[in-house]
Design an enzyme around this catalytic site. Structure first.
Site, PDB file in Angstrom:
ATOM      1  N   ASP A  76       1.090  -1.119  -0.242  1.00 42.06           N
ATOM      2  CA  ASP A  76      -0.054  -0.090   0.015  1.00 42.06           C
ATOM      3  C   ASP A  76       1.062   1.325  -0.012  1.00 42.06           C
ATOM      4  O   ASP A  76       2.081   0.952   0.248  1.00 42.06           O
ATOM      5  CB  ASP A  76      -0.887  -0.050   1.010  1.00 42.06           C
ATOM      6  CG  ASP A  76      -1.532   1.182   1.420  1.00 42.06           C
ATOM      7  OD1 ASP A  76      -2.392   1.616   0.638  1.00 42.06           O
ATOM      8  OD2 ASP A  76      -1.603   1.708   2.667  1.00 42.06           O
TER       9      ASP A  76
ATOM     10  N   ASP B 270      -1.525  -0.714   5.962  1.00 34.98           N
ATOM     11  CA  ASP B 270      -1.969   0.022   7.259  1.00 34.98           C
ATOM     12  C   ASP B 270      -3.564  -0.048   7.724  1.00 34.98           C
ATOM     13  O   ASP B 270      -3.805   0.377   8.732  1.00 34.98           O
ATOM     14  CB  ASP B 270      -1.419   1.581   7.580  1.00 34.98           C
ATOM     15  CG  ASP B 270      -2.324   2.256   6.436  1.00 34.98           C
ATOM     16  OD1 ASP B 270      -2.575   2.121   5.166  1.00 34.98           O
ATOM     17  OD2 ASP B 270      -2.674   3.604   7.082  1.00 34.98           O
TER      18      ASP B 270
ATOM     19  N   ASP C  72      -0.188   5.099   1.063  1.00 35.01           N
ATOM     20  CA  ASP C  72      -0.395   6.021   2.040  1.00 35.01           C
ATOM     21  C   ASP C  72      -0.717   5.375   3.323  1.00 35.01           C
ATOM     22  O   ASP C  72      -1.481   4.425   3.600  1.00 35.01           O
ATOM     23  CB  ASP C  72      -1.870   6.641   1.758  1.00 35.01           C
ATOM     24  CG  ASP C  72      -1.834   7.689   0.428  1.00 35.01           C
ATOM     25  OD1 ASP C  72      -1.106   8.858   0.480  1.00 35.01           O
ATOM     26  OD2 ASP C  72      -2.209   7.137  -0.570  1.00 35.01           O
TER      27      ASP C  72
END
Length: 236
Positions: free
Chosen positions: A28, A185, A30
């Site tokens: 991922d 995240d 961001d």
């Protein structure tokens, strides 16, 4: 090294994940590789001001991040917003964020070092952020060189947690789902990993929402460098 990292394993799993089989990595963007939190929040609030709406607290906006710009803007506007308002707001948000995407954004501590150590693995970025914007950020931060592929929220007909993007990357890398790990995240990333059949790693930093009871990862990382001994040692 195994004893040092054992505390990160998801205790709900009976066995240590098979890191020795991993040969492809999907990241991922961001909240995982880069801290873009401030720039995203400022662009959302600039959009709300442009639309004559009240600004939102940063914690509220943080909870909306991870599903792509249309949903981020739509949730910030609220359920009363019309389709036309959402479109106008999205256009403004994308233009504002494009101009300010690197004002405060930086790579998380340990990310460049981790990627350098993992450079022997084929690696890709799969994000719900628009792809051209993602590539520009990665290039500006000196991270683009580590990735064989970068796909964004507008690269496919569907976004994460749909597995299409991850499945496409696996085909390009010639890797089976059991030979890959997806690192993110948020629960969107864990769901994507589950839908694609890969291992799931979640970082303990970042800003994506994550119900760890409903969507537990296979392993949790305090820093991205924690991934290095698990993969390099097990694959050496």
């Amino acid at each position: 090294m195994l004893e040092i990292t054992r505390s990160y394993y998801n205790e709900r799993f009976m066995n240590v994940p098979a890191f020795s089989s991993v040969r492809a990595l999907i990241f991922d963007l961001d909240g995982t590789l880069i801290d873009s939190h401030s720039d995203l929040i400022r662009s959302v609030n600039a959009t709300l001001r442009e639309m004559g709406r009240e600004q939102l607290h940063e914690d509220t906006i943080s909870g909306y991040i991870g599903h792509g710009a249309p949903q981020l803007v739509g949730r910030a506007l609220g359920s009363s917003a019309t389709a036309d308002e959402c479109q106008r707001a999205l256009k403004f948000f994308l233009a504002h964020y494009e101009e300010h995407k690197l004002d405060s954004t930086f790579a998380y501590p340990g990310v460049p070092e981790a990627l350098e150590h993992l450079a022997a693995f084929p690696m890709a970025v799969l994000t719900n952020k628009p792809v051209r914007m993602s590539v520009r950020i990665l290039e500006a931060l000196g991270l683009a060189k580590y990735f064989r592929a970068v796909y964004g929220g507008n690269s496919f007909e569907t976004k994460k947690p749909d597995p299409l993007g991850a499945q496409t990357i696996l085909r390009e890398f010639g890797a089976a789902p059991s030979e890959a790990i997806l690192i993110g995240d948020s629960e969107v990333d864990v769901q994507t990993a589950r839908n694609a059949g890969t291992l799931a790693a979640a970082v303990n930093y970042g800003f994506g929402t994550h119900d760890r009871t409903a969507h537990p990862a296979d392993i949790y990382l305090d820093r991205l460098t924690d991934l290095v001994p698990l993969l390099v040692d097990h694959n050496s």
